[in-house]
Scaffold this motif. Structure first.
Motif, mmCIF file in Angstrom:
data_model
loop_
_atom_site.group_PDB
_atom_site.id
_atom_site.type_symbol
_atom_site.label_atom_id
_atom_site.label_comp_id
_atom_site.label_asym_id
_atom_site.label_seq_id
_atom_site.Cartn_x
_atom_site.Cartn_y
_atom_site.Cartn_z
ATOM 1 N N SER A 58 0.988 -0.863 0.016
ATOM 2 C CA SER A 58 0.087 0.100 0.265
ATOM 3 C C SER A 58 0.752 0.854 -0.152
ATOM 4 C CB SER A 58 -0.878 0.090 1.445
ATOM 5 O OG SER A 58 -1.779 -0.995 1.165
ATOM 6 N N GLU A 59 0.522 2.475 -0.493
ATOM 7 C CA GLU A 59 1.107 3.497 -0.253
ATOM 8 C C GLU A 59 0.305 4.497 -0.052
ATOM 9 O OE1 GLU A 59 2.467 3.272 -4.365
ATOM 10 O OE2 GLU A 59 1.208 5.224 -5.523
ATOM 11 N N THR A 61 0.987 9.046 0.882
ATOM 12 C CA THR A 61 1.358 10.515 0.079
ATOM 13 C C THR A 61 1.891 11.230 1.254
ATOM 14 O OG1 THR A 61 0.887 11.130 -2.336
ATOM 15 C CG2 THR A 61 2.005 12.946 -0.988
ATOM 16 N N ARG A 93 6.404 10.071 -1.641
ATOM 17 C CA ARG A 93 5.274 9.300 -1.568
ATOM 18 C C ARG A 93 6.077 7.893 -0.986
ATOM 19 N NH1 ARG A 93 -0.633 8.148 -2.546
ATOM 20 N NH2 ARG A 93 -0.462 7.100 -3.576
ATOM 21 N N VAL A 94 4.911 7.366 0.187
ATOM 22 C CA VAL A 94 5.737 6.746 0.390
ATOM 23 C C VAL A 94 4.982 4.520 0.431
ATOM 24 C CG1 VAL A 94 6.480 5.295 2.730
ATOM 25 C CG2 VAL A 94 6.515 7.980 2.265
ATOM 26 N N ARG A 95 5.650 4.155 -0.629
ATOM 27 C CA ARG A 95 5.084 2.440 -0.608
ATOM 28 C C ARG A 95 5.552 1.803 0.711
ATOM 29 N NH1 ARG A 95 5.886 0.268 -6.648
ATOM 30 N NH2 ARG A 95 4.282 1.990 -7.337
ATOM 31 N N HIS A 97 5.574 -2.355 1.920
ATOM 32 C CA HIS A 97 5.691 -3.285 1.551
ATOM 33 C C HIS A 97 5.815 -4.814 2.851
ATOM 34 C CE1 HIS A 97 7.238 -1.586 -1.576
ATOM 35 N NE2 HIS A 97 6.895 -2.105 -2.338
ATOM 36 N N LEU A 118 9.898 0.098 3.590
ATOM 37 C CA LEU A 118 8.971 1.014 2.534
ATOM 38 C C LEU A 118 10.463 1.528 1.267
ATOM 39 C CD1 LEU A 118 8.028 0.651 6.178
ATOM 40 C CD2 LEU A 118 8.029 3.073 5.748
ATOM 41 N N HIS A 119 9.710 2.284 0.706
ATOM 42 C CA HIS A 119 10.262 2.728 -0.574
ATOM 43 C C HIS A 119 9.790 3.625 -0.817
ATOM 44 C CE1 HIS A 119 10.903 -1.477 -2.682
ATOM 45 N NE2 HIS A 119 11.385 -1.630 -1.407
ATOM 46 N N TRP A 129 -4.224 7.777 -0.413
ATOM 47 C CA TRP A 129 -3.474 6.628 -0.180
ATOM 48 C C TRP A 129 -4.139 5.696 -1.553
ATOM 49 C CZ3 TRP A 129 -6.439 2.493 0.483
ATOM 50 C CH2 TRP A 129 -7.195 2.001 1.064
#
Length: 492
Positions: A58-59, A61, A93-95, A97, A118-119, A129
């Protein structure tokens, strides 16, 4: 990330990630208490593809004005490698996993450790989101966009801090310093037709004005409301600069772009637009603001009544003019005079300045006379100087007349008589009766003439003269009412 959000979890999100504010979101683990493996990767650009091998992705901002990000555990625990990680300043932006999320009740020693990654990359647009990859075993959360929109607007129009003014202001939070950051764009998309209506969005003491520019463009600007609802209206605008709202259509639907907004406000504005695009004309925050205003009004009325009761006790009735109340400092006798003769205080206040000065001199002479000081040379000379509008000697004007008072007490020609002091009670205090040297009680009436403010001089001189008269105070006060009549006093 640092920064309290105010919007709790279980409002917007999925089984992995819940957004809770512009600076922060909450991630969900499988294990409740224990350790997991976690890593943060800062990317130079958006990832081109979604990485395989993860159970849930999920991601969202976030806004990072400090350029730092921390991962914090449920009970506040941190790891050094995940604290104050350097990230791009501004919108990111944080994705998230996750895989192998198992609760400790079912986890065994043979299961692989739970892992999160976290990417992070820089963005210039605030977008909602989203679930990139859903975990088949996770629950679906009910989304509450109305509650989120309400929080969003309330966060933009917060009430002033209730921190007492006597306390020093709190130091600025370095995590919230957004100086030098560019403005950003809030983006929302809908597959079906939507409408943005020009007009006014109510926000309590403030309002948003949406003014049409052309068929696809409106100007968004904050303003104070014509009819504020709080007893102490909010006047500080969330943003002094107007911004631009564009609604365009394309083959895949309709896109709203709110351009030129402050980065720290982008998250809240996104929540507001999510609601407005789906329920145009509905403002869920209005009722909450009205409730807050009603509570604030009731509290203000309660304090007003308490102040009125306190003032009635202090002033012997309704408070006098602001001018008189401004004199009620350390050396002013305004309250004391009000408690022994409130009507006389009001009459002195109503006099023009020249007449107040005359009344002060009249009272000082009466005080000197009743205490047997009128014929003492140096005192008589000072009184004559005051009546002729000449400056008094330095012994009277410096250090509140300390030198003159000491001379009074040591001068062998000064008589020595006593007078009964009847101190006016306040509240539940009993009436105090004591004996004092009459000359010491009277002399402050002469010192009062050194005050450049004729109102303060008159009040102080009249009060001290009344005290110097002791048991004959009421007769003096009756004479004082005559002396402060509209016509100039003829008594000396």
């Amino acid at each position: 990330m640092p920064g309290a959000s105010g919007m709790g979890i279980y409002t917007l999100g999925d089984g992995l990630l819940h957004v809770v504010g512009p600076y922060q979101f909450t991630g969900f683990c499988g294990i409740h208490t224990g350790g997991i493996e976690a890593r943060v990767r800062v990317l130079p650009e958006p990832p081109r593809a979604v990485e395989a091998g993860w159970d849930a992705i999920s991601e969202a901002t976030l806004f990072s004005p400090s350029g730092r990000l921390s991962v914090v555990g449920l009970m506040g625990g941190t790891a050094e490698a995940l604290t104050d990680v350097a990230v791009p300043r501004g919108l990111i932006r944080v994705r998230v996993h996750a895989r192998d999320r198992l609760h400790e009740t079912v986890r065994t020693d043979d299961d692989p450790p739970e892992r999160h990654e976290l990417h992070i990359w820089a963005v210039s647009e605030e977008t909602p989101w989203r679930t990139v990859q859903a975990d088949p075993g996770s629950r679906d959360w009910e989304q509450k966009p109305v509650k989120a929109a309400e929080w969003g607007m309330l966060s933009l129009v917060p009430r002033p801090s209730g921190r007492p003014a006597i306390l020093p202001p709190l130091p600025p939070d370095p995590y919230e310093d957004d100086a030098g950051l560019p403005r950003v764009t809030v983006v929302r998309h809908r597959p079906a037709p939507v409408e943005v209506t020009a007009g006014v969005l109510p926000a309590g003491d403030l309002e948003v004005r949406l003014k049409p520019v052309d068929d696809e463009t409106l100007q968004w600007s904050w303003s104070t409301a014509n009819e504020p609802i709080f007893p102490q209206p909010l006047t500080t605008l969330p943003d002094d600069e107007p911004s631009t709202v564009r609604l365009t259509s394309g083959p895949d639907g309709f896109t709203l772009r709110h351009e030129g907004v402050l980065g720290r406000q982008a998250f809240a504005l996104g929540l507001i637009w999510d609601h407005l695009l789906d329920a145009n004309g509905s403002y869920p925050w209005v009722q909450t603001l009205r409730g807050q205003a009603a509570e604030a009004t009731a509290l203000a009325e309660k304090y007003r009544r308490l102040r009125a009761e306190r003032d009635a006790e202090r002033w012997g009735g309704a408070p006098p003019s602001d001018r008189v109340r401004g004199l009620s400092g350390l050396f002013s006798q305004a309250r004391s005079l009000a408690r022994i003769d409130r009507r006389l205080l009001d009459r002195i206040d109503a006099l023009p300045a020249a007449r107040q000065r005359e009344a002060a001199c009249w009272a000082a002479r009466r005080a000197m006379r009743v205490a047997g000081l009128e014929q003492i040379g140096w005192i008589s000379d000072a009184l004559a100087d005051a009546e002729a509008n000449r400056p008094l000697p330095r012994s009277f004007t410096e250090q509140s007349g300390t030198a003159a008072f000491q001379r009074l007490l040591s001068d062998p020609e000064v008589p020595h008589t006593t007078v009964t002091l009847r101190l006016t009670p306040t509240g539940s205090r009993t009436l105090d009766v004591t004996e004092a040297r009459q000359q010491a009680a009277a002399f402050p009436a002469l010192i009062a003439l050194t005050n450049d403010d004729p109102l303060a001089a008159a009040i102080d001189a009249v009060y001290n003269a009344a005290i110097a008269h002791g048991d004959d105070r009421d007769r003096f006060l009756a004479d004082a009412h005559i002396a402060v009549r509209v016509d100039p006093p003829g008594v000396r």
